[in-house]
Design a protein around this motif. Sequence first.
Motif, PDB file in Angstrom:
ATOM      1  N   GLU A 117       4.304   8.550   9.777  1.00 52.24           N
ATOM      2  CA  GLU A 117       5.094   9.191   8.729  1.00 52.24           C
ATOM      3  C   GLU A 117       4.306  10.353   8.138  1.00 52.24           C
ATOM      4  O   GLU A 117       3.073  10.332   8.107  1.00 52.24           O
ATOM      5  CB  GLU A 117       5.409   8.180   7.617  1.00 52.24           C
ATOM      6  CG  GLU A 117       6.298   7.054   8.090  1.00 52.24           C
ATOM      7  CD  GLU A 117       6.362   5.921   7.083  1.00 52.24           C
ATOM      8  OE1 GLU A 117       7.384   5.815   6.394  1.00 52.24           O
ATOM      9  OE2 GLU A 117       5.387   5.157   6.988  1.00 52.24           O
ATOM     10  N   SER A 141       0.789   3.399  10.842  1.00 51.81           N
ATOM     11  CA  SER A 141       0.652   1.974  10.582  1.00 51.81           C
ATOM     12  C   SER A 141       1.304   1.209  11.722  1.00 51.81           C
ATOM     13  O   SER A 141       1.961   1.784  12.585  1.00 51.81           O
ATOM     14  CB  SER A 141       1.300   1.604   9.241  1.00 51.81           C
ATOM     15  OG  SER A 141       2.614   2.111   9.181  1.00 51.81           O
ATOM     16  N   SER A 193       9.975   4.579  -2.363  1.00 50.26           N
ATOM     17  CA  SER A 193      10.322   5.542  -1.316  1.00 50.26           C
ATOM     18  C   SER A 193       9.924   5.100   0.079  1.00 50.26           C
ATOM     19  O   SER A 193      10.476   5.576   1.063  1.00 50.26           O
ATOM     20  CB  SER A 193       9.661   6.897  -1.610  1.00 50.26           C
ATOM     21  OG  SER A 193       8.251   6.761  -1.558  1.00 50.26           O
ATOM     22  N   ALA A 194       8.976   4.187   0.197  1.00 48.08           N
ATOM     23  CA  ALA A 194       8.416   3.910   1.525  1.00 48.08           C
ATOM     24  C   ALA A 194       8.724   2.501   2.023  1.00 48.08           C
ATOM     25  O   ALA A 194       8.055   1.998   2.896  1.00 48.08           O
ATOM     26  CB  ALA A 194       6.907   4.125   1.510  1.00 48.08           C
ATOM     27  N   TYR A 195       9.764   1.908   1.491  1.00 46.91           N
ATOM     28  CA  TYR A 195      10.084   0.540   1.883  1.00 46.91           C
ATOM     29  C   TYR A 195      10.857   0.510   3.214  1.00 46.91           C
ATOM     30  O   TYR A 195      11.397   1.521   3.665  1.00 46.91           O
ATOM     31  CB  TYR A 195      10.930  -0.119   0.785  1.00 46.91           C
ATOM     32  CG  TYR A 195      12.186   0.642   0.439  1.00 46.91           C
ATOM     33  CD1 TYR A 195      13.380   0.396   1.107  1.00 46.91           C
ATOM     34  CD2 TYR A 195      12.175   1.624  -0.550  1.00 46.91           C
ATOM     35  CE1 TYR A 195      14.525   1.096   0.799  1.00 46.91           C
ATOM     36  CE2 TYR A 195      13.318   2.340  -0.870  1.00 46.91           C
ATOM     37  CZ  TYR A 195      14.494   2.075  -0.191  1.00 46.91           C
ATOM     38  OH  TYR A 195      15.629   2.781  -0.482  1.00 46.91           O
ATOM     39  N   GLY A 200       0.791  -1.217   0.000  1.00 48.03           N
ATOM     40  CA  GLY A 200       0.000   0.000   0.000  1.00 48.03           C
ATOM     41  C   GLY A 200       0.825   1.269   0.000  1.00 48.03           C
ATOM     42  O   GLY A 200       0.283   2.360   0.166  1.00 48.03           O
ATOM     43  N   THR A 201       2.147   1.148  -0.141  1.00 49.78           N
ATOM     44  CA  THR A 201       2.976   2.347  -0.160  1.00 49.78           C
ATOM     45  C   THR A 201       3.845   2.342  -1.411  1.00 49.78           C
ATOM     46  O   THR A 201       3.962   1.322  -2.091  1.00 49.78           O
ATOM     47  CB  THR A 201       3.888   2.426   1.082  1.00 49.78           C
ATOM     48  OG1 THR A 201       4.741   1.285   1.095  1.00 49.78           O
ATOM     49  CG2 THR A 201       3.075   2.457   2.367  1.00 49.78           C
ATOM     50  N   ASP A 202       4.442   3.470  -1.693  1.00 50.39           N
ATOM     51  CA  ASP A 202       5.303   3.604  -2.863  1.00 50.39           C
ATOM     52  C   ASP A 202       6.552   2.737  -2.685  1.00 50.39           C
ATOM     53  O   ASP A 202       7.344   2.975  -1.777  1.00 50.39           O
ATOM     54  CB  ASP A 202       5.695   5.084  -3.014  1.00 50.39           C
ATOM     55  CG  ASP A 202       6.615   5.301  -4.210  1.00 50.39           C
ATOM     56  OD1 ASP A 202       7.024   4.294  -4.826  1.00 50.39           O
ATOM     57  OD2 ASP A 202       6.907   6.463  -4.506  1.00 50.39           O
ATOM     58  N   SER A 250       0.329   9.615   8.228  1.00 41.69           N
ATOM     59  CA  SER A 250      -0.125   8.239   8.068  1.00 41.69           C
ATOM     60  C   SER A 250       0.442   7.427   9.223  1.00 41.69           C
ATOM     61  O   SER A 250       1.557   7.676   9.685  1.00 41.69           O
ATOM     62  CB  SER A 250       0.332   7.670   6.718  1.00 41.69           C
ATOM     63  OG  SER A 250       1.715   7.435   6.749  1.00 41.69           O
TER      64      SER A 250
END
Lengths: 211, 172
Positions: free
Chosen positions: B124, B89, A165-167, A160-162, B87
């Motif tokens: 984030e 999580s 960039s968001a790993y 659900g993230t880019d 956000s």
Amino acid sequence: MSALRRAVGAVALAVAAACMPASGDAPPPATGFAGVTLVTPLEKPAGTFTTMHGEPYDLRAETRGSVTLLFFGYTHCPDVCPVHMANLAAVLRQAEPEVRSRVKVVFVTTDPARDTPERLRTWLGAFDPTFVGLVGPDSLVREAQVTVNVAPAFKQPMPGTDPDSAYAVGHAAQVIAFSPTDDRAHVLYPFGTRQQDWAADLPKLVAHEWD
Amino acid sequence: MGLTRALAVAATLLPLACGGADGSADVADTTHVAEVGLPTVHAGELTVSRIVAPAPVADGPMALYLEVANGGAAADTLLGATVAGASASLHETTDGSMRPVARLPIPAGATVALRPGGLHGMIEGLAAAPAPGDTLRATLRFARAGEVAIAAPVVAYAELERRLGAGAHAGH
């Protein structure tokens, strides 16, 4: 409570065992270190990295004669990396000068795509500007992790993230301590090492003569 | 109960991140400072305690730690958290690798801990990074207990182990 202690103790032992070289050797000798003493010492990784200031850094040559605390991590890490770095920085601030001057903290990024030299300077500098941030070609960083017997870091996409960039980055959670006398690592510090453990062990790491 | 907690945490290996940003309610009246100097919030059968958030470093992600004790006879589930303008999580670190957790079961009678090296909330995208001394407001969403507003004291990473006291790290 004792059941919990036993369960947690078993997990901690399993984790500690996972950090150690696979071998059927006897338990390590009691050395009085709070960290996990290795049966089989680890060689210091060889090779020339690049510092966060853009200078070449031959890891063995630059750190010879110092207690070298080596960690593989990344700056977008919310949990393990900043806790280790913050605890080390806090303890080193309080350490005696003759101990402080003999200790080098070396942080090798496992996320070179996001950890630019500038970002490493900002992030590590927030803990202690003397910490050494290193980047290296993927092959060198991987080889260094293999040398110290940790699973090489890997990129973990978060659903659900880019993915660019968001790993997250899976990486070893322990700090590896190299001796100033024989340049090998005899003690590991798993995640959960407390400031009092570092404060007790750093002078011993400086002074201890390994057989 | 302690063992149940350890097992419950160990058994929580679930896929998918949760999150959103639809504002947060005011902190419950029952908020008070516990003996470890961190707030506790009661919501029905749930007690949320040891709430703390380390200040992010160099605009990195922000972690959120807390414990949820379920004093009721029915299991509940933590479905996610929301933080206004960011956000949020839930993740779990296992042997240095991090996995998203979509639903976190809180079994009846159990306490589930989000603490360094194990489960953590991850926030984030905050416009301004909170600093030590600030307060991070968040809303937890539970399947049974509904929304629970919390206020996390923001502390330096170096302060975490002292503020969390014994058991400051997962698995230790």
